[in-house]
Motif scaffolding. Sequence first.
Motif, PDB file in Angstrom:
ATOM      1  N   PRO A 133      63.693  41.503 -23.987  1.00 42.04           N
ATOM      2  CA  PRO A 133      64.274  42.783 -23.599  1.00 42.04           C
ATOM      3  C   PRO A 133      63.344  43.484 -22.616  1.00 42.04           C
ATOM      4  O   PRO A 133      62.123  43.449 -22.749  1.00 42.04           O
ATOM      5  CB  PRO A 133      64.378  43.551 -24.914  1.00 42.04           C
ATOM      6  N   THR A 134      63.940  44.112 -21.627  1.00 36.80           N
ATOM      7  CA  THR A 134      63.138  44.816 -20.638  1.00 36.80           C
ATOM      8  C   THR A 134      62.860  46.219 -21.142  1.00 36.80           C
ATOM      9  O   THR A 134      63.776  46.920 -21.584  1.00 36.80           O
ATOM     10  CB  THR A 134      63.858  44.885 -19.278  1.00 36.80           C
ATOM     11  N   PRO A 135      61.611  46.644 -21.091  1.00 35.32           N
ATOM     12  CA  PRO A 135      61.304  47.998 -21.545  1.00 35.32           C
ATOM     13  C   PRO A 135      61.812  49.007 -20.528  1.00 35.32           C
ATOM     14  O   PRO A 135      61.949  48.698 -19.351  1.00 35.32           O
ATOM     15  CB  PRO A 135      59.771  48.007 -21.593  1.00 35.32           C
ATOM     16  N   PRO A 136      62.111  50.201 -20.977  1.00 36.50           N
ATOM     17  CA  PRO A 136      62.588  51.217 -20.032  1.00 36.50           C
ATOM     18  C   PRO A 136      61.486  51.550 -19.036  1.00 36.50           C
ATOM     19  O   PRO A 136      60.307  51.565 -19.393  1.00 36.50           O
ATOM     20  CB  PRO A 136      62.923  52.410 -20.925  1.00 36.50           C
ATOM     21  N   LYS A 157      82.303  46.029 -23.934  1.00 41.32           N
ATOM     22  CA  LYS A 157      81.393  45.532 -22.894  1.00 41.32           C
ATOM     23  C   LYS A 157      79.937  45.743 -23.313  1.00 41.32           C
ATOM     24  O   LYS A 157      79.095  44.870 -23.137  1.00 41.32           O
ATOM     25  CB  LYS A 157      81.675  46.249 -21.584  1.00 41.32           C
ATOM     26  N   MET A 158      79.652  46.915 -23.875  1.00 39.03           N
ATOM     27  CA  MET A 158      78.276  47.203 -24.311  1.00 39.03           C
ATOM     28  C   MET A 158      77.872  46.295 -25.464  1.00 39.03           C
ATOM     29  O   MET A 158      76.734  45.831 -25.528  1.00 39.03           O
ATOM     30  CB  MET A 158      78.148  48.669 -24.725  1.00 39.03           C
ATOM     31  N   SER A 200      74.785  43.669 -25.558  1.00 37.58           N
ATOM     32  CA  SER A 200      73.728  43.740 -26.557  1.00 37.58           C
ATOM     33  C   SER A 200      73.588  42.424 -27.317  1.00 37.58           C
ATOM     34  O   SER A 200      72.510  42.064 -27.742  1.00 37.58           O
ATOM     35  CB  SER A 200      73.994  44.883 -27.531  1.00 37.58           C
ATOM     36  N   HIS A 201      74.684  41.674 -27.463  1.00 38.37           N
ATOM     37  CA  HIS A 201      74.637  40.396 -28.169  1.00 38.37           C
ATOM     38  C   HIS A 201      74.301  39.233 -27.252  1.00 38.37           C
ATOM     39  O   HIS A 201      74.143  38.109 -27.702  1.00 38.37           O
ATOM     40  CB  HIS A 201      75.971  40.103 -28.861  1.00 38.37           C
ATOM     41  N   LYS A 202      74.191  39.495 -25.975  1.00 35.01           N
ATOM     42  CA  LYS A 202      73.958  38.421 -25.002  1.00 35.01           C
ATOM     43  C   LYS A 202      72.659  37.673 -25.289  1.00 35.01           C
ATOM     44  O   LYS A 202      72.588  36.470 -25.117  1.00 35.01           O
ATOM     45  CB  LYS A 202      73.917  39.007 -23.595  1.00 35.01           C
TER      46      LYS A 202
END
Length: 107
Positions: A61-64, A40-41, A45-47
């Motif tokens: 990508p959203t920053p933390p 699932k992870m 990550s490949h999405k």
Amino acid sequence: MAARIAVRYGSRRFSSGGKILSEEEKAAENVFIKKMEKDKMEKLSHKGEVSGGEKHPEVKPTPPPTSKVSTDKNRNYGVLAGTIAILSGIGWYYASRPKKTEQVQED
């Protein structure tokens, strides 16, 4: 994470008509669950990637989160509703108090 562990424990405890799993079955189940979580992870990550390993231009990508501001929409609504309820209660309390009027005493 704690919820996931609780679900595993509950499913083991109440599945198969109350059957308690042996150590081998527990180990096999744990390996299977870890494998599913890993898959699932990897999918997540490949999405954002296009074939060939290039990043999709629209997916950023959203920053933390660095601030302590909550991003949970439901929690924010709950805090807002609670604040409004408290302020309304205080306002109602002060509005319902009897007004003190000064009476002039005559001799």
